[in-house]
Design a protein around this motif. Sequence first.
Motif, PDB file in Angstrom:
ATOM      1  N   TRP A   6      56.794  24.641  61.951  1.00  0.00           N
ATOM      2  CA  TRP A   6      57.835  25.320  62.719  1.00  0.00           C
ATOM      3  C   TRP A   6      59.015  24.385  62.983  1.00  0.00           C
ATOM      4  O   TRP A   6      60.163  24.797  62.894  1.00  0.00           O
ATOM      5  N   LEU A   7      58.727  23.120  63.282  1.00  0.00           N
ATOM      6  CA  LEU A   7      59.802  22.157  63.547  1.00  0.00           C
ATOM      7  C   LEU A   7      60.690  21.962  62.321  1.00  0.00           C
ATOM      8  O   LEU A   7      61.879  21.656  62.454  1.00  0.00           O
ATOM      9  N   THR A   9      61.838  24.128  60.472  1.00  0.00           N
ATOM     10  CA  THR A   9      62.781  25.241  60.320  1.00  0.00           C
ATOM     11  C   THR A   9      63.942  25.173  61.307  1.00  0.00           C
ATOM     12  O   THR A   9      64.860  25.990  61.218  1.00  0.00           O
ATOM     13  N   VAL A  10      63.930  24.228  62.250  1.00  0.00           N
ATOM     14  CA  VAL A  10      64.986  24.163  63.265  1.00  0.00           C
ATOM     15  C   VAL A  10      65.845  22.920  63.058  1.00  0.00           C
ATOM     16  O   VAL A  10      65.394  21.924  62.470  1.00  0.00           O
ATOM     17  N   THR A  14      67.876  20.507  67.900  1.00  0.00           N
ATOM     18  CA  THR A  14      66.884  21.339  68.581  1.00  0.00           C
ATOM     19  C   THR A  14      65.564  20.599  68.712  1.00  0.00           C
ATOM     20  O   THR A  14      64.870  20.721  69.735  1.00  0.00           O
ATOM     21  N   VAL A  15      65.201  19.824  67.685  1.00  0.00           N
ATOM     22  CA  VAL A  15      63.960  19.045  67.737  1.00  0.00           C
ATOM     23  C   VAL A  15      64.041  18.018  68.859  1.00  0.00           C
ATOM     24  O   VAL A  15      63.102  17.872  69.658  1.00  0.00           O
TER      25      VAL A  15
END
Length: 213
Positions: A6-7, A9-10, A14-15
């Motif tokens: 999921w990380l 994809t951002v 944002t991370v």
Amino acid sequence: MHVQEWLETVPAVTVYALVGLVIGLESLGIPLPGEIILVSAALLASQHGDIDPVVLGACAVAGAIVGDSIGYAIGRKGGRPLLARLGAKFPRHFGEGHIATAERSFQKWGMWAVFFGRFVALLRIFAGPLAGVLRMPYWKFLTANVLGGILWAGGTTAVIYYVGIVAESWLKRFSWLGPVAAVLIGLTSVLVLKRKAAKSAATTAEPAAAGEA
């Protein structure tokens, strides 16, 4: 593994924000998987150049220190009734047994319980609020909080980041092992099947020969 996927994809910003926020909320006293998020993000940084490990580590450290300090302030103001409310809301994490264990650790080790609590999941959630409830002198709490936050958050980021780089380099260097292993496994399977087929054919041929005789 799902967290890391999921990380990916951002955006990097944002991370950074997510790592700081989750660790901050966990340090404040809310049971969240801060360590899982940090490890996943650090591993991701070792595989993708978009994420700066220094910035990531700084965000993790900031979240840990700020979250613990807010937790201390809330615990100092709320007192023991706060622990009772938390116990009713999060019985798995703030049950009477867990609170008693954490309190004994604080009474025995003092500010060192805050420092070493960073490395223990249960104490990491308790450290800030419980230190405030027990009215530990703030300068002692802040010293242990800052040192523990830097060592835990920064150290975890650095270790996982470099482990990820070494692992990726090793896998690339020995990437030929995969195809070779696949070929060997394939050949072994073919030989085993051929041998079983030959044995089965021989077993079937024996009764037939006996019948003809």
